[in-house]
Structures are given as C-alpha cells and as structure tokens.
Write a protein that holds these residues in place. Structure first.
Motif, PDB file in Angstrom:
ATOM      1  N   SER A 204       0.830  -1.201   0.000  1.00  0.00           N
ATOM      2  CA  SER A 204       0.000   0.000   0.000  1.00  0.00           C
ATOM      3  C   SER A 204       0.868   1.256   0.000  1.00  0.00           C
ATOM      4  N   PRO A 205       0.351   2.352  -0.508  1.00  0.00           N
ATOM      5  CA  PRO A 205       1.113   3.619  -0.510  1.00  0.00           C
ATOM      6  C   PRO A 205       1.533   4.033   0.906  1.00  0.00           C
ATOM      7  N   GLU A 206       0.656   3.787   1.882  1.00  0.00           N
ATOM      8  CA  GLU A 206       0.976   4.159   3.266  1.00  0.00           C
ATOM      9  C   GLU A 206       2.168   3.363   3.782  1.00  0.00           C
ATOM     10  N   ALA A 207       2.131   2.048   3.500  1.00  0.00           N
ATOM     11  CA  ALA A 207       3.229   1.194   3.948  1.00  0.00           C
ATOM     12  C   ALA A 207       4.530   1.582   3.264  1.00  0.00           C
ATOM     13  N   LYS A 208       4.466   1.848   1.976  1.00  0.00           N
ATOM     14  CA  LYS A 208       5.666   2.216   1.241  1.00  0.00           C
ATOM     15  C   LYS A 208       6.262   3.523   1.775  1.00  0.00           C
ATOM     16  N   ALA A 209       5.393   4.470   2.102  1.00  0.00           N
ATOM     17  CA  ALA A 209       5.874   5.746   2.643  1.00  0.00           C
ATOM     18  C   ALA A 209       6.552   5.540   3.992  1.00  0.00           C
ATOM     19  N   THR A 210       5.953   4.695   4.838  1.00  0.00           N
ATOM     20  CA  THR A 210       6.535   4.429   6.152  1.00  0.00           C
ATOM     21  C   THR A 210       7.847   3.677   6.017  1.00  0.00           C
ATOM     22  N   LEU A 211       7.881   2.722   5.112  1.00  0.00           N
ATOM     23  CA  LEU A 211       9.122   1.981   4.867  1.00  0.00           C
ATOM     24  C   LEU A 211      10.229   2.922   4.416  1.00  0.00           C
ATOM     25  N   LYS A 212       9.900   3.814   3.485  1.00  0.00           N
ATOM     26  CA  LYS A 212      10.887   4.762   2.972  1.00  0.00           C
ATOM     27  C   LYS A 212      11.407   5.662   4.083  1.00  0.00           C
ATOM     28  N   GLU A 213      10.510   6.109   4.935  1.00  0.00           N
ATOM     29  CA  GLU A 213      10.897   7.005   6.028  1.00  0.00           C
ATOM     30  C   GLU A 213      11.803   6.310   7.035  1.00  0.00           C
ATOM     31  N   ASN A 214      11.537   5.045   7.308  1.00  0.00           N
ATOM     32  CA  ASN A 214      12.268   4.349   8.361  1.00  0.00           C
ATOM     33  C   ASN A 214      13.486   3.578   7.896  1.00  0.00           C
ATOM     34  N   THR A 215      13.495   3.162   6.628  1.00  0.00           N
ATOM     35  CA  THR A 215      14.607   2.326   6.166  1.00  0.00           C
ATOM     36  C   THR A 215      15.359   2.884   4.970  1.00  0.00           C
ATOM     37  N   GLY A 216      14.758   3.851   4.300  1.00  0.00           N
ATOM     38  CA  GLY A 216      15.377   4.368   3.089  1.00  0.00           C
ATOM     39  C   GLY A 216      14.931   3.624   1.842  1.00  0.00           C
ATOM     40  N   TYR A 217      14.141   2.577   2.005  1.00  0.00           N
ATOM     41  CA  TYR A 217      13.614   1.797   0.882  1.00  0.00           C
ATOM     42  C   TYR A 217      12.095   1.769   0.989  1.00  0.00           C
ATOM     43  N   ASP A 218      11.422   1.815  -0.145  1.00  0.00           N
ATOM     44  CA  ASP A 218       9.964   1.906  -0.108  1.00  0.00           C
ATOM     45  C   ASP A 218       9.283   0.575  -0.396  1.00  0.00           C
ATOM     46  N   ASP A 219      10.011  -0.521  -0.251  1.00  0.00           N
ATOM     47  CA  ASP A 219       9.406  -1.819  -0.525  1.00  0.00           C
ATOM     48  C   ASP A 219      10.044  -2.877   0.362  1.00  0.00           C
ATOM     49  N   LEU A 220       9.396  -4.038   0.432  1.00  0.00           N
ATOM     50  CA  LEU A 220       9.965  -5.207   1.084  1.00  0.00           C
ATOM     51  C   LEU A 220      10.516  -6.136   0.012  1.00  0.00           C
ATOM     52  N   TYR A 221      11.677  -6.720   0.277  1.00  0.00           N
ATOM     53  CA  TYR A 221      12.350  -7.545  -0.716  1.00  0.00           C
ATOM     54  C   TYR A 221      12.433  -9.013  -0.294  1.00  0.00           C
ATOM     55  N   SER A 222      11.553  -9.412   0.604  1.00  0.00           N
ATOM     56  CA  SER A 222      11.610 -10.787   1.097  1.00  0.00           C
ATOM     57  C   SER A 222      11.302 -11.809   0.002  1.00  0.00           C
ATOM     58  N   ASP A 223      10.370 -11.504  -0.902  1.00  0.00           N
ATOM     59  CA  ASP A 223      10.084 -12.422  -2.004  1.00  0.00           C
ATOM     60  C   ASP A 223      11.306 -12.578  -2.904  1.00  0.00           C
ATOM     61  N   ALA A 224      11.989 -11.478  -3.161  1.00  0.00           N
ATOM     62  CA  ALA A 224      13.196 -11.525  -3.984  1.00  0.00           C
ATOM     63  C   ALA A 224      14.308 -12.293  -3.269  1.00  0.00           C
ATOM     64  N   TYR A 225      14.427 -12.091  -1.955  1.00  0.00           N
ATOM     65  CA  TYR A 225      15.442 -12.805  -1.180  1.00  0.00           C
ATOM     66  C   TYR A 225      15.197 -14.311  -1.227  1.00  0.00           C
ATOM     67  N   LEU A 226      13.941 -14.723  -1.103  1.00  0.00           N
ATOM     68  CA  LEU A 226      13.638 -16.160  -1.166  1.00  0.00           C
ATOM     69  C   LEU A 226      13.898 -16.716  -2.558  1.00  0.00           C
TER      70      LEU A 226
END
Length: 310
Positions: A143-165
């Motif tokens: 969601s846009p909200e999650a992406k914004a929070t991720l960007k604010e807290n980690t510097g990245y706007d997405d989760l990469y767990s699927d790519a890591y697996l």
C-alpha cells in the motif's frame, strides 16, 4: 568461533549500521575447525555471491568433520540467515557467534543428527529488515501508506523478502546442489534464523513448502508494528502440510524476547488448529533468563539443530 549479531530497534523498521562488504573475490577457505586424522571440518567463503534478485553478499558453507564428497549417503542442508553470526566471532557485531560449526560436529559425533552441511548467506545490513520482513499480506505491505513508512524508516519503499527467497531457492540452492554432495529432497532441506531471521524462515517454508521440509524460528521478532500481526493473520491459510513439515519456535524472557510470549501463544494456537502436534512435528520452547543475542542463541543452538536434523 564464527558468529555475528543483529542489533535493531523496534520502530516499524529495524536498522543498524555496519561497514560495506568488500568487492568480489573468489572462493576462500575461512576456517578449519579442528585437526583430525581424517577430513577436518571447514568453513568455505564465497565472497560477493552474485544474484539477479538481490544485492551481492558473502555466502559461507560449513562442511562437517569427515565430509565425503563421494559418499553414497547424501548430506542434509541447513540454510541459515545472517551468515556473519553463524560461525565466526570476528565478524559478529557482538564478538560471539552461534557456534553452529561446533554444535553440528558435536551432534554428529554422538549421532543425534544426520550428516549435514550448513549454508549461511550474509545479510546486507541496510536491507536486512526489507529482505527478512515477509511481504504478506501483499495488499498491506504494497500500500502507498506502507511504502511511505518503509521509505521514512529504512530508506527503501518496498519489502524484498520475495526476492530474497527467490535468491535462496533459484540461485543459491542450485549452486549448492551442484557443488556439494547433498540431498535435494524436501525432507533433507531446512532453514533457520533468529529474530527477523525467524520471520523469514517461517515465510520461506510457507512460500516454498516443496523446497523446505523444516524451519527453525529462534526468538522470532513478531511485534513489528502493524506488519507483524498482519503477517500472523496470514498463517492459517499459508502454513504448510503438517504431515510433511516440521517447525521449531522458541523465545527467551529478557530484552526484546520479553515481548514475544503473547504473540507466540497466538501462533501456537494457529499451529494446533492447522493440525500440528507439539513435541512431534512442532516445538515451542521458552527459555527463562535468555536474552535476545548470540550468546543466548549459542547456548541453546543444539536444541533446534537436533529437532530439525534428526
């Protein structure tokens, strides 16, 4: 011997700082664990292992004492996250490692586990949270909200767990299967980690039940604001078949671990409802006085290893 420590804060995304990894080098012998009349155990390091899915990273492979590349008996494989922590105290943030190399050799010596090699990809530090936090439910994490929070807290706007697996399953595992004398069967392939590594281990066995037959979730960091409880909510529909899989959970009572019991109790109820039998294909253990660090995990690592690899 070999180890590493993850330090993170509990705000929505967990960060810590560390030095950047060195550029590519070929395979290097990292450590010989002991001298014996036959093949000594060793840790092999593949520096800057390349991937089309995730950032390059070091990968370490532990071969137990007596490893035989020509044996008809194929070795089990245990994949462990946060490879810096697993074998080498010198690369550990805390100066204490899990001691998995010694534990595997000791358990093999008393015939408590099957012959096993351990594959330990390092985390990339800055993206550790983004790679280890399950991307589920997708509607929330994308969601846009999650992406914004991720960007604010980690510097990245997405989760990469699927790519890591995908990196683990489509790139690293085929390399290991080709390079070492290992079984490719699901029942001989396990995955384990601590804290956020516990989350991604569970996500791995749920996402790839045909690949991983067992998962070890040590001090699983359930209380990630919003995302943690949302991920737990996906488990009734995603846990793998209890007739063909087994899962280990544990937690301590100090530090971050002091928060985990109510979340773990909820997960335990889901496990039971799914048809898992505690003590058989599922274990949850509470360790009084255990903290959220490598020392505590080193002290009890033999317990999940024996359950996963027996």
């Amino acid at each position: 011997m070999y180890s590493h420590r993850l330090i993170f804060s509990i705000s929505i995304l967990i960060l810590y700082s560390c030095k950047q990894q060195p550029k590519h080098e070929e395979i290097a012998l990292v450590e010989t664990v002991e001298k014996t009349p036959f093949t000594a155990s060793e840790v092999i390091e593949y520096k800057n292992f390349e991937s089309k899915y995730v950032d390059t990273r070091h990968v370490e492979v532990f071969l137990p004492t007596g490893y035989d590349a020509t044996s008809k008996e194929k070795y089990k494989v245990l994949y462990m996250h946060d490879g810096q922590n697993v074998f080498n105290a010198k690369t550990s943030y805390t100066g204490i490692d899990w001691g998995v190399d010694e534990a595997i050799d000791s358990l093999l010596g008393i015939q408590k586990i099957k012959k096993t090699i351990v594959v330990a990809p390092w985390n990339t530090v800055k993206k550790r949270f983004s790679e280890y936090m399950p991307k589920a439910p997708a509607a929330l994490t994308s969601s846009p909200e999650a992406k914004a929070t991720l960007k604010e807290n980690t510097g990245y706007d997405d989760l990469y767990s699927d790519a890591y697996l995908k990196f683990l399953v489509e790139e690293l595992k085929p390399f290991i299967d080709k390079t070492y004398n290992v079984s490719t069967k699901r029942e001989d392939t396990s995955i384990m980690g601590s804290s956020m590594g516990g989350l991604i281990s569970l996500y791995a066995i749920c996402s790839y039940p045909e690949v991983f037959g067992a998962a070890g979730c040590v001090s699983t960091h359930w209380p990630v604001p919003v995302l943690g409880e949302a991920y737990i909510g996906t488990l009734p529909n995603t846990l793998p078949d209890p007739s063909t899989h087994k899962i280990y959970f544990d937690f301590g009572t100090k530090g971050y671990d002091a928060q985990y019991e109510p979340f773990q109790s909820h997960v335990d109820s889901i496990m039971s409802a799914k048809g898992y039998t505690e003590g058989s294909n599922w274990i949850t253990k509470k360790f009084e006085g255990a903290d959220h660090n490598e020392k505590s995990w080193n002290d009890r690592v033999h317990i999940p290893l024996e359950f996963l690899l027996q």
